[in-house]
Design an enzyme around this catalytic site. Structure first.
Site, PDB file in Angstrom:
ATOM      1  N   CYS A 196     -37.580   8.508   1.983  1.00 31.68           N
ATOM      2  CA  CYS A 196     -37.624   7.635   3.163  1.00 31.68           C
ATOM      3  C   CYS A 196     -38.463   8.293   4.243  1.00 31.68           C
ATOM      4  CB  CYS A 196     -36.206   7.396   3.678  1.00 31.68           C
ATOM      5  SG  CYS A 196     -36.165   6.516   5.236  1.00 31.68           S
ATOM      6  N   CYS A 236     -33.580   9.491  11.303  1.00 36.08           N
ATOM      7  CA  CYS A 236     -32.585   8.420  11.228  1.00 36.08           C
ATOM      8  C   CYS A 236     -31.184   8.991  11.010  1.00 36.08           C
ATOM      9  CB  CYS A 236     -32.949   7.481  10.082  1.00 36.08           C
ATOM     10  SG  CYS A 236     -31.767   6.162   9.834  1.00 36.08           S
ATOM     11  N   GLU A 288       0.882   1.517   5.128  1.00 38.53           N
ATOM     12  CA  GLU A 288      -0.376   1.568   5.893  1.00 38.53           C
ATOM     13  C   GLU A 288      -0.090   1.230   7.360  1.00 38.53           C
ATOM     14  OE1 GLU A 288      -3.804   2.072   5.674  1.00 38.53           O
ATOM     15  OE2 GLU A 288      -3.897   1.238   7.702  1.00 38.53           O
ATOM     16  N   GLN A 319     -14.134  -0.335   0.761  1.00 37.48           N
ATOM     17  CA  GLN A 319     -14.885   0.881   0.429  1.00 37.48           C
ATOM     18  C   GLN A 319     -16.371   0.556   0.346  1.00 37.48           C
ATOM     19  OE1 GLN A 319     -13.917   3.973   0.034  1.00 37.48           O
ATOM     20  NE2 GLN A 319     -11.697   3.823  -0.087  1.00 37.48           N
ATOM     21  N   CYS A 336     -10.723  12.707   1.913  1.00 35.78           N
ATOM     22  CA  CYS A 336     -12.117  12.655   2.354  1.00 35.78           C
ATOM     23  C   CYS A 336     -12.462  13.893   3.174  1.00 35.78           C
ATOM     24  CB  CYS A 336     -12.378  11.387   3.163  1.00 35.78           C
ATOM     25  SG  CYS A 336     -11.299  11.225   4.573  1.00 35.78           S
ATOM     26  N   CYS A 356     -34.715   0.408   3.786  1.00 35.22           N
ATOM     27  CA  CYS A 356     -33.673   1.435   3.789  1.00 35.22           C
ATOM     28  C   CYS A 356     -33.327   1.730   2.341  1.00 35.22           C
ATOM     29  CB  CYS A 356     -32.443   0.973   4.549  1.00 35.22           C
ATOM     30  SG  CYS A 356     -31.109   2.174   4.425  1.00 35.22           S
ATOM     31  N   CYS A 394     -28.837   8.819   7.074  1.00 37.35           N
ATOM     32  CA  CYS A 394     -28.700   9.869   6.049  1.00 37.35           C
ATOM     33  C   CYS A 394     -28.815  11.231   6.731  1.00 37.35           C
ATOM     34  CB  CYS A 394     -29.838   9.784   5.038  1.00 37.35           C
ATOM     35  SG  CYS A 394     -29.807   8.314   4.008  1.00 37.35           S
ATOM     36  N   ASP A 450      -3.704   8.928   0.310  1.00 37.59           N
ATOM     37  CA  ASP A 450      -5.149   8.844   0.611  1.00 37.59           C
ATOM     38  C   ASP A 450      -5.307   8.812   2.131  1.00 37.59           C
ATOM     39  OD1 ASP A 450      -7.860   8.393   0.707  1.00 37.59           O
ATOM     40  OD2 ASP A 450      -7.803   6.416  -0.218  1.00 37.59           O
TER      41      ASP A 450
HETATM   42  N1  SAH Z   1      -6.559   3.955   0.161  1.00 41.83           N
HETATM   43  C1  SAH Z   1      -7.327   3.062   0.984  1.00 41.83           C
HETATM   44  C2  SAH Z   1      -8.003   3.664   2.211  1.00 41.83           C
HETATM   45  C3  SAH Z   1      -7.458   4.894   2.752  1.00 41.83           C
HETATM   46  S1  SAH Z   1      -8.293   5.378   4.227  1.00 41.83           S
HETATM   47  C4  SAH Z   1      -8.391   2.410   0.156  1.00 41.83           C
HETATM   48  O1  SAH Z   1      -8.639   2.845  -0.929  1.00 41.83           O
HETATM   49  O2  SAH Z   1      -9.012   1.465   0.611  1.00 41.83           O
HETATM   50  C5  SAH Z   1      -6.914   5.955   5.166  1.00 41.83           C
HETATM   51  C6  SAH Z   1      -6.008   4.857   5.663  1.00 41.83           C
HETATM   52  O3  SAH Z   1      -4.927   5.464   6.386  1.00 41.83           O
HETATM   53  C7  SAH Z   1      -6.656   3.885   6.643  1.00 41.83           C
HETATM   54  O4  SAH Z   1      -6.478   2.590   6.134  1.00 41.83           O
HETATM   55  C8  SAH Z   1      -5.876   4.085   7.948  1.00 41.83           C
HETATM   56  O5  SAH Z   1      -5.689   2.879   8.672  1.00 41.83           O
HETATM   57  C9  SAH Z   1      -4.556   4.606   7.452  1.00 41.83           C
HETATM   58  N2  SAH Z   1      -3.751   5.400   8.392  1.00 41.83           N
HETATM   59  C10 SAH Z   1      -4.192   6.244   9.367  1.00 41.83           C
HETATM   60  N3  SAH Z   1      -3.152   6.852   9.954  1.00 41.83           N
HETATM   61  C11 SAH Z   1      -2.027   6.420   9.336  1.00 41.83           C
HETATM   62  C12 SAH Z   1      -0.634   6.695   9.491  1.00 41.83           C
HETATM   63  N4  SAH Z   1      -0.204   7.554  10.408  1.00 41.83           N
HETATM   64  N5  SAH Z   1       0.235   6.062   8.689  1.00 41.83           N
HETATM   65  C13 SAH Z   1      -0.216   5.180   7.747  1.00 41.83           C
HETATM   66  N6  SAH Z   1      -1.507   4.881   7.546  1.00 41.83           N
HETATM   67  C14 SAH Z   1      -2.412   5.493   8.336  1.00 41.83           C
END
Ligand code: SAH
Length: 454
Positions: free
Chosen positions: A75, A81, A336, A286, A411, A162, A84, A384
């Site tokens: 790019c 930019c 969540e 995602q 992550c 892009c 990336c 997650d």
């Molecule tokens: N597993 C999901 C995304 C996870 S990202 C997927 O695959 O799409 C992390 C997530 O945690 C987000 O959706 C965020 O809103 C949530 N989150 C952040 N703090 C939190 C908390 N204290 N309790 C519950 N969920 C929370």
């Protein structure tokens, strides 16, 4: 100036690591220096611009000896930019650096031994992988410019092509630019808060080819809207949805709350594996569906379900992992914080005919202990969490529930390592770690980890 490194001085530095934002990291007599654009293996001359207590920041003024991993980015705006960060590093080297980062965190922060860290799973084609693009719109010399923010600023780099977005975006941008110029539509100015068009957001279903285009506007009246709708849908028949999102706030937040359908549906459809998902303008999904499938299949493999288990999916978002798990489990509980995400999760369960999932809205640190007090136990737990990792109350309750296995999707390798150490101390052994490259050409790395009760 206790460390000896001085502002405005020039030093010879060997770059040996990458920071969170893809910047090169080296040492001057043991003192850490960050240098934008440095590649591990480079020997560079750095002029120091900022000296702090624990580190300095410098600008590379000469590349004395380039790293063998340094390449010419495809790019042409890659070095300015903000989209990336590491296009100037060979892709296989990017993957190696990600694996090393995960290993280093597991060893230094997690203090764990005998953990298998696999090579990072990369993409066959690490370009055009994103399903969502958010382009800021501005004006320069009376012409519309649409692109990305330059690194560390809110100045727009005008983009014709892009390489991480789907190529159809280039065409969408071209059409929108022509419309703005022809009808002299105003574009938003962050400083004054005036002007109409703020951002163009596009979402694309990789499996279905369906496209959504969203005009984010600082006002209700979109002049000549019939014309832009006609242009877009005739030029690009895959467009299933054109939406106007109104955001009149003077804020960095891209989207406002109100959406108006200009054409077609209020959502598009995509699949991850066999599961169907509704994607609306405001919902989270995602951004790399190809690698999401790789990551979730790994999570499912580590969960090792036989159909009898009760499974928790903590921090479940729109329920993507929960629905994957539900196909192999007796019962899944998804937890969540964000209510809108849970609404999407329920809708996604419904359209896939999945009935063995219950979703709970609330902070995991409150909801999980409550479910425990009610007597609900998990055989397998998947977490997650966001970048800051799991709340200690969550980890503590997981341990009390005494599941056979825990699968940790992360992550952020440093909070991951911290939490793995906590779980190790309380009886859960980290068996293996699989890093997955969800975001080629950035420094981010996602991991899926298998833990077993000792
Ligand atoms: N597993 C999901 C995304 C996870 S990202 C997927 O695959 O799409 C992390 C997530 O945690 C987000 O959706 C965020 O809103 C949530 N989150 C952040 N703090 C939190 C908390 N204290 N309790 C519950 N969920 C929370």
């Amino acid at each position: 100036m206790i460390n000896g490194v001085k502002k405005d001085e020039v030093y010879l530095v060997k770059i040996d690591d990458l920071g969170h934002n893809g910047e090169g990291i080296g040492k001057i007599e043991g003192f850490t220096v960050f240098a934008d654009g440095g590649v591990p293996g480079d020997i560079v001359k750095v002029k120091i611009t900022i000296v702090k207590k624990n580190y300095a920041i410098g600008k590379i003024i000469k590349l004395e000896k380039p790293s063998p991993d340094r390449i010419k980015p495809i790019c042409e705006v890659a070095n300015i930019c903000g989209g990336c960060q590491t296009q100037h590093i060979d892709y296989q080297a990017q993957l190696r650096l990600k694996t090393n980062k995960v290993k280093a965190n597991i060893e230094r922060i997690g203090k764990l031994e005998n953990v298998i860290v696999h090579e990072t799973l990369g993409m066959k084609n690490p370009y055009h992988y994103r399903n969502k693009a958010q382009f800021p719109v501005g004006t320069e010399n009376n012409e519309a410019i649409i692109g990305f923010y330059k690194r560390k600023t809110h100045d727009i780099v005008d983009i014709k092509r892009c390489y991480i977005q789907k190529m159809i975006n280039d065409k969408i941008i071209k059409i929108v630019k022509a419309y703005i110029s022809q009808y002299k539509i105003s574009t938003y100015d962050e400083k004054t808060g005036k002007g109409l068009i703020r951002h163009i957001l596009t979402k694309i279903g990789f499996a279905t080819g369906e496209i959504m285009v969203v005009f984010i506007t600082n006002g209700r009246n979109l002049p000549h809207k019939d014309e832009i709708i006609r242009l877009l849908k005739t030029e690009i028949p895959e467009i299933k949805s054109i939406i106007q999102n109104i955001n009149k706030q003077k804020t960095n937040r891209i989207l406002g709350q109100e959406c108006i359908i200009l054409y077609g549906e209020d959502k598009i459809v995509d699949y991850i594996g066999d599961l169907k998902f509704h994607i609306s303008p405001l919902s989270f999904f995602q951004v790399n569906p190809i690698q999401t499938k790789v990551l979730y299949e790994k999570a499912l493999e580590y969960a090792d379900l036989n159909g009898d288990e009760t499974v928790f999916d903590i921090y479940c978002g729109i329920g993507t992992i929960s629905l994957f798990l539900a196909q192999k489990a007796k019962q899944v509980y998804g937890i969540e914080l964000v209510g809108a995400a849970i609404e999407d999760a329920k809708e996604n369960a419904r359209i896939n005919g999945i009935e063995n999932v219950d979703f709970y809205t609330g902070a995991a640190e409150e909801v999980v202990p409550k479910l425990y007090e009610k007597g609900i136990r998990a055989d397998v737990v998947v977490v997650d969490p966001p970048r800051k990792g799991c709340d200690e109350k969550v980890l503590n309750t997981i341990v009390k529930m005494n599941p056979k296995r825990v699968v940790y999707v992360s992550c952020n390798p440093s909070t991951l390592a911290r939490d793995l150490k906590y779980l190790d101390d309380k009886g859960y052994k980290t068996v293996e770690v699989q890093p997955v490259d969800m975001f080629p050409h950035t420094a981010h790395v996602e991991c899926c980890v298998s833990l077993k009760r000792k």
